[in-house]
Design a protein around this motif. Structure first.
Motif, PDB file in Angstrom:
ATOM      1  N   MET A   5      -2.313 -14.718 -12.570  1.00  0.00           N
ATOM      2  CA  MET A   5      -1.671 -15.221 -11.349  1.00  0.00           C
ATOM      3  C   MET A   5      -2.264 -14.600 -10.092  1.00  0.00           C
ATOM      4  SD  MET A   5       2.440 -15.754 -12.009  1.00  0.00           S
ATOM      5  CE  MET A   5       2.754 -16.124 -10.282  1.00  0.00           C
ATOM      6  N   ALA A   6      -2.378 -13.289 -10.070  1.00  0.00           N
ATOM      7  CA  ALA A   6      -2.908 -12.624  -8.880  1.00  0.00           C
ATOM      8  C   ALA A   6      -4.331 -13.091  -8.588  1.00  0.00           C
ATOM      9  CB  ALA A   6      -2.874 -11.106  -9.065  1.00  0.00           C
ATOM     10  N   ALA A  14       7.258 -13.495  -4.441  1.00  0.00           N
ATOM     11  CA  ALA A  14       7.974 -13.099  -3.233  1.00  0.00           C
ATOM     12  C   ALA A  14       7.206 -12.026  -2.465  1.00  0.00           C
ATOM     13  CB  ALA A  14       9.374 -12.593  -3.595  1.00  0.00           C
ATOM     14  N   GLU A  15       6.642 -11.067  -3.206  1.00  0.00           N
ATOM     15  CA  GLU A  15       5.892  -9.999  -2.539  1.00  0.00           C
ATOM     16  C   GLU A  15       4.625 -10.541  -1.886  1.00  0.00           C
ATOM     17  OE1 GLU A  15       5.810  -5.793  -1.631  1.00  0.00           O
ATOM     18  OE2 GLU A  15       7.311  -7.258  -2.187  1.00  0.00           O
ATOM     19  N   LEU A  16       3.977 -11.476  -2.543  1.00  0.00           N
ATOM     20  CA  LEU A  16       2.801 -12.117  -1.971  1.00  0.00           C
ATOM     21  C   LEU A  16       3.156 -12.825  -0.665  1.00  0.00           C
ATOM     22  CD1 LEU A  16      -0.033 -13.434  -1.914  1.00  0.00           C
ATOM     23  CD2 LEU A  16       0.856 -15.167  -3.474  1.00  0.00           C
ATOM     24  N   ASP A  66       0.819  -1.211   0.000  1.00  0.00           N
ATOM     25  CA  ASP A  66       0.000   0.000   0.000  1.00  0.00           C
ATOM     26  C   ASP A  66       0.857   1.266   0.000  1.00  0.00           C
ATOM     27  OD1 ASP A  66      -2.268  -1.542   0.065  1.00  0.00           O
ATOM     28  OD2 ASP A  66      -2.412  -1.526   2.247  1.00  0.00           O
ATOM     29  N   ASP A  67       2.112   1.157   0.490  1.00  0.00           N
ATOM     30  CA  ASP A  67       2.972   2.331   0.572  1.00  0.00           C
ATOM     31  C   ASP A  67       3.824   2.517  -0.670  1.00  0.00           C
ATOM     32  OD1 ASP A  67       2.009   2.786   3.088  1.00  0.00           O
ATOM     33  OD2 ASP A  67       3.633   1.686   4.093  1.00  0.00           O
ATOM     34  N   ASP A  68       3.929   1.499  -1.510  1.00  0.00           N
ATOM     35  CA  ASP A  68       4.817   1.534  -2.667  1.00  0.00           C
ATOM     36  C   ASP A  68       3.985   1.633  -3.935  1.00  0.00           C
ATOM     37  OD1 ASP A  68       6.657   1.267  -4.630  1.00  0.00           O
ATOM     38  OD2 ASP A  68       7.601  -0.543  -3.815  1.00  0.00           O
ATOM     39  N   LYS A  69       3.949   2.819  -4.525  1.00  0.00           N
ATOM     40  CA  LYS A  69       3.114   3.030  -5.700  1.00  0.00           C
ATOM     41  C   LYS A  69       3.933   3.100  -6.985  1.00  0.00           C
ATOM     42  CE  LYS A  69      -0.601   5.426  -3.230  1.00  0.00           C
ATOM     43  NZ  LYS A  69      -0.165   5.086  -1.900  1.00  0.00           N
ATOM     44  N   SER A  70       5.218   2.739  -6.900  1.00  0.00           N
ATOM     45  CA  SER A  70       6.062   2.819  -8.086  1.00  0.00           C
ATOM     46  C   SER A  70       5.590   1.843  -9.136  1.00  0.00           C
ATOM     47  CB  SER A  70       7.505   2.502  -7.691  1.00  0.00           C
ATOM     48  OG  SER A  70       7.611   1.203  -7.170  1.00  0.00           O
ATOM     49  N   GLY A  71       5.578   2.279 -10.382  1.00  0.00           N
ATOM     50  CA  GLY A  71       5.248   1.395 -11.493  1.00  0.00           C
ATOM     51  C   GLY A  71       3.772   1.084 -11.627  1.00  0.00           C
ATOM     52  N   GLU A  94       1.595  -6.892 -15.372  1.00  0.00           N
ATOM     53  CA  GLU A  94       1.074  -5.919 -14.426  1.00  0.00           C
ATOM     54  C   GLU A  94       0.113  -6.661 -13.486  1.00  0.00           C
ATOM     55  OE1 GLU A  94       0.382  -1.267 -15.126  1.00  0.00           O
ATOM     56  OE2 GLU A  94      -1.160  -2.545 -16.029  1.00  0.00           O
ATOM     57  N   PHE A  95       0.446  -6.675 -12.200  1.00  0.00           N
ATOM     58  CA  PHE A  95      -0.332  -7.435 -11.214  1.00  0.00           C
ATOM     59  C   PHE A  95      -1.259  -6.507 -10.447  1.00  0.00           C
ATOM     60  CE2 PHE A  95       3.390 -10.020 -12.004  1.00  0.00           C
ATOM     61  CZ  PHE A  95       2.874 -11.312 -12.053  1.00  0.00           C
ATOM     62  N   ASP A  96      -2.488  -6.947 -10.279  1.00  0.00           N
ATOM     63  CA  ASP A  96      -3.481  -6.178  -9.538  1.00  0.00           C
ATOM     64  C   ASP A  96      -3.541  -6.717  -8.107  1.00  0.00           C
ATOM     65  OD1 ASP A  96      -5.665  -4.872  -8.485  1.00  0.00           O
ATOM     66  OD2 ASP A  96      -6.881  -5.065 -10.309  1.00  0.00           O
ATOM     67  N   PHE A  97      -3.002  -5.969  -7.174  1.00  0.00           N
ATOM     68  CA  PHE A  97      -2.912  -6.435  -5.793  1.00  0.00           C
ATOM     69  C   PHE A  97      -4.223  -6.305  -5.029  1.00  0.00           C
ATOM     70  CE2 PHE A  97       1.609  -6.308  -6.636  1.00  0.00           C
ATOM     71  CZ  PHE A  97       2.071  -7.398  -5.916  1.00  0.00           C
ATOM     72  N   ARG A  98      -5.256  -5.825  -5.679  1.00  0.00           N
ATOM     73  CA  ARG A  98      -6.565  -5.845  -5.013  1.00  0.00           C
ATOM     74  C   ARG A  98      -7.050  -7.275  -4.796  1.00  0.00           C
ATOM     75  NH1 ARG A  98      -9.540  -1.505  -8.815  1.00  0.00           N
ATOM     76  NH2 ARG A  98      -8.302  -2.718 -10.308  1.00  0.00           N
ATOM     77  N   TYR A  99      -6.511  -8.206  -5.591  1.00  0.00           N
ATOM     78  CA  TYR A  99      -6.852  -9.612  -5.360  1.00  0.00           C
ATOM     79  C   TYR A  99      -6.294 -10.110  -4.031  1.00  0.00           C
ATOM     80  CZ  TYR A  99      -8.525 -10.282 -10.170  1.00  0.00           C
ATOM     81  OH  TYR A  99      -9.237 -10.226 -11.345  1.00  0.00           O
ATOM     82  N   MET A 100      -5.221  -9.470  -3.557  1.00  0.00           N
ATOM     83  CA  MET A 100      -4.534  -9.946  -2.366  1.00  0.00           C
ATOM     84  C   MET A 100      -5.030  -9.187  -1.139  1.00  0.00           C
ATOM     85  SD  MET A 100      -3.188 -11.873  -4.420  1.00  0.00           S
ATOM     86  CE  MET A 100      -2.824 -12.940  -3.064  1.00  0.00           C
TER      87      MET A 100
END
Length: 578
Positions: free
Chosen positions: A154-155, A31-33, A9-14, A187-193
């Protein structure tokens, strides 16, 4: 990519115009997951997902290389139960996946969530006689099983897996993953996580208020009510609510082996464990009960002594998060569908509004039955017999260990002694195997990685310890300082006693269930770099346990127990009395 303190949530790069999108390679996403899931350890057998594991090199996450896929699954199981968050296990496909399948059965039966990952051959080589190309159908032992073949999804698939694991009745999930995706970029959508699904229970639904009120009234009106608490009570963290409700409604409480800790074993209303592996004094209580309140348990064969207790037709009130469970094995059930802690709190609100109840004559009878059993076992618990009685061993272990110790017990012989004779406080203090002999030692390794601040003691027999003895090297190499108490009677004791009873004159009967006397587990432990001691005198048990904990390294306390001791298992009752 190795900074585990960085928040998604704090890293908005890319991310471009959408703050939830992030461009990265597949192994970076994995790894981030794993970081965001909060797990402290990953259990694996090589060589799948190495890029992801290397990506985590600078993170404070243990990457635990195991000797077998089955044991790795048990470690993830123990981790999940101890931590309240899903464990992660990674193995190869083909034969590796087949071995892992067996390691998920206990988690399936105990409703434990964990994420299992194995590789699937990419489309270019699918069904082309690829190396180790054999597919295992994980569906019978998982709640969700899918193939991840494209990086753009994947996400989505990992998000689905975590949602399935931690909602409703938790259970394992499995993903077949195309390993080539680790090197691809998307491009991964982290709203799934969604992080609410990284622990369980993710949600705590409540039961119908009208049915809750009816349940409280029926308990009030019953003459001989009893509460039976299963594993779901522990998963829900409902031991405080169980104790308070029992006190308010004057209900004696018994538990399954998996539900041990639902109430302090020393509480005046606590009767101990019931079912096939039980304190015999609970048999009469269930026999006489006119109403049974089940909390977070499936009321299956082991709990009900194959549907003998309670008697068919007795009124049941069944709290379970799975709507299909109440009434599945018994008719005449009032279903309260919801999270155990939430529903018990609903019941407590009704009780507080309407006043408490009493069943003093019934409670007195149940306490008398328990006291008579205690008196009968007094000599076994404190008699200092040689060979050592397992009743005394279980008692001495608890007296020697700190109050916050987590015990991890096997099925069968060893687990029964622990369940019946270890008197433990309320809370998540005992993880019990659902049925896979040998589970407790690797599960304790997993549990220790989750709660390293607590002493963790595996309680197993020689038959169980033999299964995964090689993982002692895993514990030593990873500095996972679990203490293992081995009840050594040179046999698969349950089987030995049954065989000798039914076929006493058979030739070479010992070859069917007994081991050689030469094995010295303490010496083996020392040879593998662990701490080890063999105990033959019950007066030495306490010091041996304390020394094992103080050794601050993986330790084995081998206790030579009486091979004639008959475990308090229902179907062996006649042997114990003879």
């Amino acid at each position: 990519m190795g900074n585990s303190d960085r928040s998604i949530d704090d890293d908005k790069s890319g991310r471009g115009s959408n703050e939830f999108l992030r461009k990265m390679k597949g192994h970076e996403f994995m790894a981030e997951l794993i970081r965001q899931s909060g797990t402290k350890a990953i259990f694996f057998v090589p060589t799948f997902l190495y890029p992801t594991l290397v990506e985590l090199a600078e993170d404070p996450i243990k990457r635990v290389l195991c000797h077998s896929e089955k044991a790795a699954g048990y470690m993830a199981d123990g981790y999940s139960q101890a931590s309240g968050t899903p464990g992660i296990v990674i193995t190869m496909g083909g034969p590796g996946a087949a071995n892992l399948y067996a390691g998920l059965v206990d988690a399936w039966q105990s409703n434990t969530p964990l994420l299992a990952l194995t590789p699937v051959a990419p489309g270019s080589s699918y069904n082309g006689n690829s190396y180790q190309e054999a597919y295992v159908d994980f569906r019978p032992v998982t709640k969700y099983d899918a193939e991840v073949r494209t990086i753009d999804r994947m996400a989505e698939f990992f998000g689905k897996a975590y949602r399935e694991m931690t909602t409703g009745a938790p259970r394992p999930v499995h993903l077949y993953l195309d390993g080539a995706l680790e090197a691809e970029e998307s491009e991964f959508d982290f709203r799934y996580m969604d992080r609410r699904y990284f622990s369980y229970p993710a949600f705590r639904p409540q039961a119908d208020d009208g049915l809750v009120g009816q349940a409280v009234q029926e308990i009030r009106n019953a003459e001989r009510p009893v509460m039976v608490c299963g594993r779901g009570t522990i998963v829900s963290g409902a031991w405080g609510e169980v104790t308070t409700l029992a006190e308010q409604l004057s209900i004696p409480v018994t538990t399954t082996l998996g539900g041990k800790g639902s109430i302090d074993d020393r509480h005046p209303l606590s009767l101990g464990v019931t079912g096939s592996y039980r304190r015999p004094s609970t048999d009469q209580v269930l026999e006489d009960a006119d109403l049974v309140l089940y909390v977070g348990g499936h009321n299956g064969g082991a709990t009900s002594k194959t549907r003998q207790l309670p008697k068919p037709g007795v009124r049941l009130i069944h709290i379970d998060i799975n709507p299909a469970q109440p009434g599945a094995n018994y008719p005449n059930v009032l279903p309260l569908i919801g999270d155990a802690r939430s529903v018990l709190r609903q019941m407590l609100r009704v009780v507080r509004a309407e006043g408490s109840a009493t069943h003093s004559a019934w409670v007195a009878k149940t306490k008398k039955l328990l006291q008579e059993w205690r008196e009968k076992e007094e000599q076994h618990i404190h008699g200092n017999a040689i060979p050592i009685r397992p009743e005394q061993l279980a008692n001495e272990v608890v007296m020697a260990c700190p109050e916050n110790t987590l015990y991890v017990t096997d099925t069968g012989f060893a687990g029964t002694w622990a369940g019946v004779f270890m008197e433990l406080p309320a809370g998540k203090n005992c993880l019990h195997c659902e049925g896979s002999l040998g589970w407790s030692f690797p599960a304790a390794i997993g549990a220790k990685t989750a709660v390293n601040e607590r002493p963790v003691v595996a309680f197993t027999g020689d038959g169980g310890f033999f299964y995964h003895l090689t993982e002692l090297e895993t514990a030593v190499r990873n500095e996972i300082n679990v203490v293992t108490v081995v009840l050594n009677n040179q046999a698969m004791a349950l089987q030995t006693h049954v065989l000798r009873d039914i076929w006493p004159d058979s030739c070479d009967l010992d070859k069917l269930s007994e081991f050689g006397e030469e094995t010295n587990f303490a010496a083996i432990a020392q040879g593998m770099g662990a701490w080890g001691v063999r105990v033959t005198d019950p007066k030495e048990i306490g010091n041996a346990i304390r020394d094992a904990i103080d050794a601050n390294m993986p330790a084995v306390v081998e206790v030579m127990i009486d091979p004639a001791a008959i475990a308090p298992v229902a179907f062996m009752a006649k042997l114990a009395e003879s």
